[in-house]
Write an enzyme that holds these catalytic residues in place. Sequence first.
Site, mmCIF file in Angstrom:
data_model
loop_
_atom_site.group_PDB
_atom_site.id
_atom_site.type_symbol
_atom_site.label_atom_id
_atom_site.label_comp_id
_atom_site.label_asym_id
_atom_site.label_seq_id
_atom_site.Cartn_x
_atom_site.Cartn_y
_atom_site.Cartn_z
ATOM 1 N N GLY A 263 -64.395 37.027 41.941
ATOM 2 C CA GLY A 263 -63.291 36.437 42.676
ATOM 3 C C GLY A 263 -62.906 35.085 42.120
ATOM 4 O O GLY A 263 -61.730 34.793 41.907
ATOM 5 N N ALA A 264 -63.918 34.255 41.861
ATOM 6 C CA ALA A 264 -63.679 32.902 41.362
ATOM 7 C C ALA A 264 -65.012 32.334 40.909
ATOM 8 O O ALA A 264 -66.071 32.916 41.144
ATOM 9 C CB ALA A 264 -63.051 32.022 42.443
ATOM 10 N N GLU A 266 -67.093 28.354 40.416
ATOM 11 C CA GLU A 266 -67.061 26.958 40.816
ATOM 12 C C GLU A 266 -67.309 25.978 39.685
ATOM 13 O O GLU A 266 -67.979 24.942 39.881
ATOM 14 C CB GLU A 266 -68.100 26.729 41.922
ATOM 15 C CG GLU A 266 -69.557 26.892 41.495
ATOM 16 C CD GLU A 266 -70.125 28.287 41.680
ATOM 17 O OE1 GLU A 266 -71.355 28.429 41.714
ATOM 18 O OE2 GLU A 266 -69.321 29.249 41.785
ATOM 19 N N ASN A 267 -66.791 26.217 38.483
ATOM 20 C CA ASN A 267 -66.945 25.250 37.408
ATOM 21 C C ASN A 267 -66.502 23.871 37.899
ATOM 22 O O ASN A 267 -65.426 23.721 38.481
ATOM 23 C CB ASN A 267 -66.087 25.651 36.206
ATOM 24 C CG ASN A 267 -66.255 27.102 35.835
ATOM 25 O OD1 ASN A 267 -67.355 27.581 35.634
ATOM 26 N ND2 ASN A 267 -65.138 27.817 35.772
ATOM 27 N N HIS A 297 -64.202 28.184 49.474
ATOM 28 C CA HIS A 297 -65.552 28.541 49.027
ATOM 29 C C HIS A 297 -65.907 27.785 47.746
ATOM 30 O O HIS A 297 -66.969 27.158 47.645
ATOM 31 C CB HIS A 297 -65.608 30.054 48.803
ATOM 32 C CG HIS A 297 -66.925 30.575 48.313
ATOM 33 N ND1 HIS A 297 -67.757 31.339 49.093
ATOM 34 C CD2 HIS A 297 -67.549 30.473 47.114
ATOM 35 C CE1 HIS A 297 -68.826 31.674 48.411
ATOM 36 N NE2 HIS A 297 -68.720 31.156 47.199
ATOM 37 N N GLU A 298 -65.007 27.840 46.762
ATOM 38 C CA GLU A 298 -65.295 27.171 45.486
ATOM 39 C C GLU A 298 -65.309 25.655 45.654
ATOM 40 O O GLU A 298 -66.095 24.956 44.998
ATOM 41 C CB GLU A 298 -64.270 27.583 44.431
ATOM 42 C CG GLU A 298 -64.134 29.088 44.213
ATOM 43 C CD GLU A 298 -65.464 29.800 44.025
ATOM 44 O OE1 GLU A 298 -66.377 29.221 43.389
ATOM 45 O OE2 GLU A 298 -65.605 30.941 44.513
ATOM 46 N N HIS A 301 -68.605 24.418 46.871
ATOM 47 C CA HIS A 301 -69.591 24.401 45.784
ATOM 48 C C HIS A 301 -69.614 23.069 45.029
ATOM 49 O O HIS A 301 -70.618 22.752 44.387
ATOM 50 C CB HIS A 301 -69.282 25.505 44.776
ATOM 51 C CG HIS A 301 -69.892 26.827 45.097
ATOM 52 N ND1 HIS A 301 -71.227 26.991 45.395
ATOM 53 C CD2 HIS A 301 -69.345 28.079 45.118
ATOM 54 C CE1 HIS A 301 -71.478 28.276 45.596
ATOM 55 N NE2 HIS A 301 -70.358 28.951 45.448
#
Length: 836
Positions: A263-264, A266-267, A297-298, A301
């Site tokens: 989905g994605a 978190e860089n 969500h990201e 993080h």
Amino acid sequence: MPGTNLTREEAQQRASVVSTGTYDVALDLTIGDERFGSVTTLRFEATPGSSTFVDLVDADISAITLNGTSIDPALYAESRIPIEDLAAENELVVEATLPYSHSGEGLHRFVDPADGKVYLYTQFEVPDARRVFTTFEQPDLKAEFTFHVTAPAHWQVVSNSPSPEPVVEGEHGTWHFPETKRMSTYITALVAGDYEVVRDTYSGEYGDIPLGVFCRQSLVEHLDADDIFLITKQGFAFFEGAFEMAYPFGKYDQLFVPEYNMGAMENAGCVTFRDEMIFRSRQTVAAYEGRANTILHEMAHMWFGDLVTMKWWDDLWLNESFAEFAAHHSSVEATRFTDAWTGFTNARKNWAYRQDQLPSTHPIAADNYDLHAVEANFDGITYAKGASTLKQLVAWVGEKDFFAGLRAYFAKHAYGNTTLQDLLTELEASSGRELGSWSQEWLQTSGVNTLRATFEVDGDGAFTSFAVEQSAHPDYPTLRRHRIAIGLYDLVDGRLVRRERIETDVRGERTEITELVDHRQPDLILLNDDDLTYAKIRLDERSFDTLLGHIASFEDSLPRALAWGAAWDMTRDAELKGSDFVALVLAGVGTETDLTAVASLLRQGSSAVNLYTAEADRPPLAEQWESGLSGLLDAAEPGSDHQLALARAYAAAASTPEKVQSLLDGALEGLTVDTDLRWTLLTALARIDAVGEAEIAAELERDNTISGQEHAAAARAIRPDAEAKAAAWRAVAVEKSTPNETRRQTALAFQVSGQGDLLEPYVDAYLQMAETIIEEQGVWIGQVALVYLFPLANPSARTLEKVDTWLESTQSGPAAKRYVLEGRDDLARALRAQSQ
């Protein structure tokens, strides 16, 4: 030999002799279409005289230098470079070229068929930074990173640090990025190519944060950057306030990239998303709520995972469970999606319940002894069960004390690494509660408990006794402490209204609820009202009869979500007939206010027909399902989200082409037949053999984009045609050149209920493929093939017997066994339900 695996023990041994300082990484993206140049200068401290290794995958190494002395590149083997006789201060330089990825792992390269433009992005979680530069690939060896990237001068080039102006020479430029904050290798990132960018700024209590949203040129017309920025700003306002700490990584870019596996990701400061979240066709509100949840969500993080990172992947849940909880919590508190926990109950929590009842269940805090175990445990337990558990922990310690503990945790461990105990220490200090026993019960045991009400009533209908009984699967017998609410609901003027709510603790096998003695029995008793705990619930006979006739009449969406979940779980457990669940869905889905629930229920209703109903009873139930959906579609408000969701579901259920074709022709008032809906309807016609290759090719000519190619591949795979199935099988399970998202869409369309004769040969083919595919093609391709090609669509005892024989004799690795075993459990459940 280790290959690309890494054990926890090896990581601990390496960390005992090595302390990383800085990486200086020069990447040349101009040397060709197949490979790129990578020069890594790694400076680190070590125990003098010690030896260890660095990681690099699939490299062609031209030179290795350690402290000024050349090392023979021929020593590079099994994705490792041994380094020996280390000094206190060391400098390692590795010059190499590496291949671009086409599987979404490492540095992925994509050429957009719509316009020929090139797009690159990295995906490094769990262990794939080593596919781009030389690394100590483990989360506890954090460092500062400086990237230098040479690329076409007109490209956008983005990393964790703010993008500098390139130094241009001719057609090429070099971007010399500032040094990053201290971080783990897996959250470093590079995104480069012909991306379009829209910029904005968040101005908050702690200062300004530059924002960027990026997407492919061919998607620019669909980019709704304003809504993405709105959610982003709302998220920053919430998290900076709740954590009382500034966002730690300067700028914040969000990049929507093609062919993305997850989905994605978190860089730090450079978050990547699958670009299907740029909606090119009309979507229901559930899609926007889902996107907002992913954005939040990201963002969570950035603090929990990026700023403070687990020492090893045993505490992967600390990252994902917290971000899952925080995304829903912040959605409710800070955005327009104030019913986010209802959506969680209707979708994500059901994912967790299923995962937790599979033979592969594991504790939330899993024993991730090596990287292969980590990669298999990105699942519903790690995300949704963990989030449910954290939600209960918040209720247990109190929201104020919970966030106070988090603030202390972030402040104490910023830019460092932690274990679960570090978090518990701060939460115990802030709340005054002992959490060791809670951790043992909830984080270190497997399985889900079941709660049911038992009671007696007198002649006047009042309770003379009331208790909550708790049970557990015998293989996972832990009976946990639950904080629950019990809701008593009455039918009042055709509405289910909560008359009374009590909150109580449940412990052990039986908990007497004396507060309810002498209270009148309601029409419906709902355990775990308000969804405070993580447990399956059962409905007594009177409550279920009330539900059958009045599921749509709850005043609020959350108790309805809990009722839906209980009914679905009873269906999967063969305690409720598939026909009863179908009747329940048809009675309530047309007026369900939560669009996440609508989508989930329509999928579950289809499964109840095709998987959980005996073969002899399936045709009339399928006719009832199709007819019921048709009627609901006709009755839906023109242009509404319900109309769109029901059109998709009806297309998936249709057995004849006439109405589907009329929808495709635009005959239904209010239904906009845009690009993606056209593909949905055309694929439905392909499934019943009402269109063939000519019509699919014509539609692809209308939509010759990567999305169009993926839709076309699915439409071809779903056809009831032996040649089409053979081609689809090759594309998923054999050919390495199939684009990764095309592979996934093809696999999703392969197994079709009612195509049993066509699919029978692929039972043996599947089991043969399962022996080697992960070893030959990697974890991602192997997972797609093993999960989506499992022979579940046409369940039979013969298939189950073949799978059991394979499981008893296979020499395949643990990951392949896990995916086959999970499919086997779904198959056995279906057969049990069919036999009731």
